[in-house]
Design a protein around this motif. Sequence first.
Motif, PDB file in Angstrom:
ATOM      1  N   TRP A  54      -3.097   2.542  10.047  1.00  0.00           N
ATOM      2  CA  TRP A  54      -2.402   2.441   8.768  1.00  0.00           C
ATOM      3  C   TRP A  54      -0.910   2.556   9.025  1.00  0.00           C
ATOM      4  N   GLU A  79       4.638   0.267   0.477  1.00  0.00           N
ATOM      5  CA  GLU A  79       3.180   0.236   0.468  1.00  0.00           C
ATOM      6  C   GLU A  79       2.620   0.901   1.714  1.00  0.00           C
ATOM      7  N   VAL A  80       1.403   1.408   1.588  1.00  0.00           N
ATOM      8  CA  VAL A  80       0.620   1.850   2.734  1.00  0.00           C
ATOM      9  C   VAL A  80      -0.408   0.750   2.969  1.00  0.00           C
ATOM     10  N   ARG A 109      -0.332   8.178   3.555  1.00  0.00           N
ATOM     11  CA  ARG A 109       0.131   8.525   2.204  1.00  0.00           C
ATOM     12  C   ARG A 109       0.787   9.904   2.170  1.00  0.00           C
ATOM     13  N   LEU A 166       3.916   6.428  -6.386  1.00  0.00           N
ATOM     14  CA  LEU A 166       2.543   6.551  -5.904  1.00  0.00           C
ATOM     15  C   LEU A 166       1.523   6.239  -6.986  1.00  0.00           C
ATOM     16  N   ILE A 170       3.280   2.296   6.987  1.00  0.00           N
ATOM     17  CA  ILE A 170       4.101   2.239   5.784  1.00  0.00           C
ATOM     18  C   ILE A 170       5.016   1.028   5.912  1.00  0.00           C
ATOM     19  N   GLU A 187      -5.601   6.321   6.057  1.00  0.00           N
ATOM     20  CA  GLU A 187      -4.782   6.036   4.883  1.00  0.00           C
ATOM     21  C   GLU A 187      -4.231   7.331   4.302  1.00  0.00           C
ATOM     22  N   GLU A 188      -5.045   8.378   4.304  1.00  0.00           N
ATOM     23  CA  GLU A 188      -4.617   9.666   3.766  1.00  0.00           C
ATOM     24  C   GLU A 188      -3.417  10.220   4.534  1.00  0.00           C
TER      25      GLU A 188
END
Length: 59
Positions: free
Chosen positions: A25, A4-5, A45, A58, A27, A41-42
């Motif tokens: 953020w 998960e992020v 990810r 994803l 991982i 978050e970007e």
Amino acid sequence: MKTEVIQLKGDQLPEVWRPAWEVCWAIVMDGSLMAGPYASEEEARASLAQSSMFSVDLG
């Protein structure tokens, strides 16, 4: 394995990150912190999508 992020802030942040980060953020795999900190978050990810160390869904 679940990857998960997640967003971390305040007491959720590892102590060594607190001087530089109020919110970040990271991982997490099966509840264990695997990578970070990331400013967005970007960014997290994108790192997750490019990494071969994670088996990722994803969806």
